[in-house]
Design a protein around this motif. Structure first.
Motif: not given
Ligand code: NAP
Ligand code: MG
Length: 464
Positions: A145-147, A172-174, A223-225, A245-247, A322-324
Motif C-alpha cells: 500500500p501507499w501509507n 501502490a499506484e499512489d 492493504g485493505s481487508t 497485513e490488513l486493517g 472524501a472517505r474520511v
C-alpha cells in the motif's frame, strides 16, 4: 524527482508491454509530479519468469553472501535517505521531518536487521535423528500500500531475499516513485538480475495478475481487508502460501492508575502521525468514567495543535479525503460529540482533513468499529476493567494497542487479555525486530525480525 518510464525486470529497466500510464499526484497541492507505466498481465508474466529463472541461483547463494548484498542495499538506502524522504513527501504528502525520521528511517533499520539475520539465522537445525533444512518458499509476489510506502516494501523484500526467495513487487499506484528509487538501490547493491523485479500498475490489473499467477509460490499483501479477502481466496484455491497485513481499530486503554496527561498526549500523537494513515494506529481511546471529561479536554487541546499543512500533512488522495470526511459526518449523525475538528475542509487546496476528536462514542457506532484511515480519534468511556477489555476486544480487528497503568505489572496483566498482535506498555518504543501482525481479521502471518523471516521459509526434514 527521478522517474522511469519502464519496469525493472531481470536486472534492467525495460519498456512496459502495457500502454497505460499512471499519473502521480502530490496530494498537498494537486500537482501531477510524474507519470509511470501501468503494467499489464504480460508485464507481470515477464517479471515472474525472471524471478523464477533467478530463483535456483539465489536460493543456492550462501546466506553470508545474501547478507552482504542486503548490507549493501541498506548502505544504498542510507546514502539516498534524503532523496527517499523528498520522494515520499512529494507523492504521499507527509511532512518532510516525518518522512526523514520514519519513511526513510524505518526501512533502513529493517533492511539492516535482515542483513544481520541472513548472516546469523540457523537455516539448518537438528531435531532428534533429523536434520531440518529451512529452505526458501520460492517466488514471492509482494503487493504493497501507499501509507508507509517504502517501509512496507522493505518489510517484505528484505526478509524474502534473506530467506533466498526472489520477488516481484507491485507497489501502490499512489506511491510508485519511491518503489522505483528502491529498485535503483537494489540494482546498485549488486543483487543479481531477476532476484528483485518491479511492476508498477493498478491493483485490479497488475495486482490481480500477480496474485493469480501460477509462478508465484507465496503472496504477501498489505492493504485493505476487502482486497486481502480476495487475495486470500485466490491463494487458498491455488494452495499457495499467503501473508496478509490488513486493517486495524486498535485500542489505547488508559487504566485509572495511569499518568493521564502522558497517555492522552502520546495517544493523540499516535493517531495524528502520518495523517492517521497507519494500520496500527490507536484510533480508540478507552478511559475510565471517572477521568473521562479530563481526558476529553486534554485530547481536544492536543489535537488542536496539529495545524493542517504545518504539523499534519494531507491524506494521500481525494478519494481517501472524501472517505474520511464521510466517516466524520457519520460520527456526528450517529450522535457522537465533536470536540475537535469536523468534516469541513481546512484548506482550499490539497487533500487535507481537520484533525478530529469525538467524545461520547459508544462501542457499536461506526466510528468505533470501522477503520477510518484518517486523523480521527474516538474516545470511549468504560466502567471497570472487564468492561474495558470487552470494548477493546469488541471489533473484528486485532492489530495493535496500548495499555497505560501506574505500574508495569498491572499494564501487562491487562495486555494479556487483549486479542491483538502488539501492545505498547506505558508508551513502549517501536521495535523493528518484534513480530508485527494481526489477530482476527487484521491478518495472517507476521512481519519483521526472525518471525518475519520464517514466513519466507519452508522446512524439509532429513532422517538419519
Ligand atoms: P487497497 O486497495 O487494499 O491497496 C493495497 C494494494 O493492493 C495496492 O497496491 C493496490 O493497488 C492493490 N490492489 C487493489 N486491488 C487489488 C486486487 N483486486 N488484486 C490485487 N491487488 C490489488 O487499499 P486502498 O484502496 O489503497 O485503501 C483503502 C483502505 O484500505 C484504506 O482506507 C485503509 O482502511 C485500508 N488500508 C490499510 C492499509 C494497511 O496498512 N493495513 C494500507 C492501506 C490501506 P492500487 O494502489 O492500484 O489500488
Ligand atoms: Mg486501491
Amino acid at each position: 524527482m527521478k522517474q522511469h518510464d519502464a519496469m525493472y525486470i531481470d536486472g534492467s529497466w525495460r519498456p512496459a508491454e502495457g500502454r497505460g500510464t499512471i499519473e502521480v499526484v502530490n496530494p498537498a497541492d494537486g500537482q501531477v509530479i510524474a507519470t509511470v507505466p501501468a503494467g499489464s498481465a504480460e508485464d507481470v508474466d515477464a517479471a515472474v519468469r525472471a524471478a523464477r529463472a533467478a530463483l535456483p541461483g539465489w536460493a543456492a547463494t550462501p546466506p553470508q553472501e545474501r547478507a552482504a548484498r542486503l548490507a549493501a542495499l541498506r548502505d544504498q538506502l542510507v546514502a539516498r535517505a534524503d532523496e527517499i524522504a523528498a520522494t515520499v513527501t512529494a507523492e504521499l504528502g507527509a511532512p518532510l521531518a516525518f518522512s526523514k525520521a520514519v519513511h526513510a528511517g524505518a526501512p533502513i533499520a529493517v533492511c539492516g536487521s535482515y542483513a544481520e539475520l541472513a548472516g546469523t539465522y540457523a537455516f539448518e537445525e537438528k531435531i532428534g535423528n533429523s536434520t531440518v533444512l529451512h529452505e526458501p518458499v520460492g517466488v514471492v509476489g509482494a503487493i504493497t500500500p501507499w501509507n508507509y510506502p517504502l517501509h512496507q516494501v522493505v518489510a517484505k523484500v528484505a526478509p524474502a531475499l534473506a530467506a533466498g526467495c526472489t520477488v516481484v513487487l507491485k507497489p501502490a499506484e499512489d506511491t510508485p516513485l519511491v518503489a522505483q528509487l528502491f529498485a535503483e538501490c537494489v540494482d546498485a547493491a549488486g543483487i543479481p538480475a531477476g532476484v528483485f523485479n518491479l511492476v508498477t500498475g493498478l491493483g485490479p490489473v497488475a495486482g490481480q495478475a500477480l496474485a493469480a499467477h501460477d509462478g508465484i509460490d507465496l503472496v504477501s499483501f498489505t492493504g485493505s481487508t476487502a482486497v486481502g479477502r480476495k487475495i486470500g481466496a485466490l491463494a487458498g484455491a491455488a494452495v499457495k502460501r499467503v501473508a496478509l497485513e490488513l486493517g486495524g481499530k486498535s485500542a489505547n486503554v488508559i487504566l485509572p492508575s495511569a499518568d493521564l496527561a502522558k497517555a492522552v498526549a502520546v495517544g493523540v500523537a499516535n493517531v495524528m502521525a502520518n495523517s492517521g494513515q497507519t494500520c496500527s494506529a490507536w484510533t480508540r481511546m478507552l478511559v475510565h468514567r471517572d477521568r473521562y471529561d479530563e481526558a476529553v479536554e486534554l485530547a481536544a487541546a492536543a489535537a488542536a495543535k496539529y495545524v493542517p499543512g504545518e504539523k499534519i500533512g494531507p491524506l494521500v488522495n481525494a478519494t481517501q479525503q472524501a472517505r474520511v470526511r464521510g466517516y466524520i459526518e457519520r460520527g456526528v449523525a450517529e450522535g457522537a460529540r465533536l470536540v475537535a475538528g469536523g468534516p469541513e475542509e481546512p484548506l482550499a487546496a490539497g487533500c487535507y482533513v481537520r484533525p478530529t476528536v469525538f467524545a461520547d462514542v459508544t462501542p457499536e457506532m461506526t466510528i468505533a468499529q470501522e477503520e477510518i484511515f484518517g486523523p480521527v480519534l474516538s474516545i470511549l468511556a468504560y466502567e471497570d476493567e472487564d468492561d474495558a477489555a470487552r470494548i477493546a476486544n469488541g471489533t473484528v480487528y486485532g492489530l495493535a494497542g496500548a495499555v497505560w497503568a501506574g505500574d508495569e505489572a498491572e499494564a501487562v496483566a491487562f495486555a494479556r487479555r487483549l486479542e491483538t498482535g502488539q501492545v505498547d506498555i506505558n508508551g513502549g518504543r517501536f521495535n523493528p525486530l518484534a513480530p508485527f501482525g494481526g489477530y482476527k481479521q487484521s491478518g495472517v502471518g507476521r512481519e519483521l525480525g526472525r518471525h518475519g523471516l520464517t514466513e519466507y521459509l519452508q522446512t524439509k526434514s532429513l532422517q538419519f
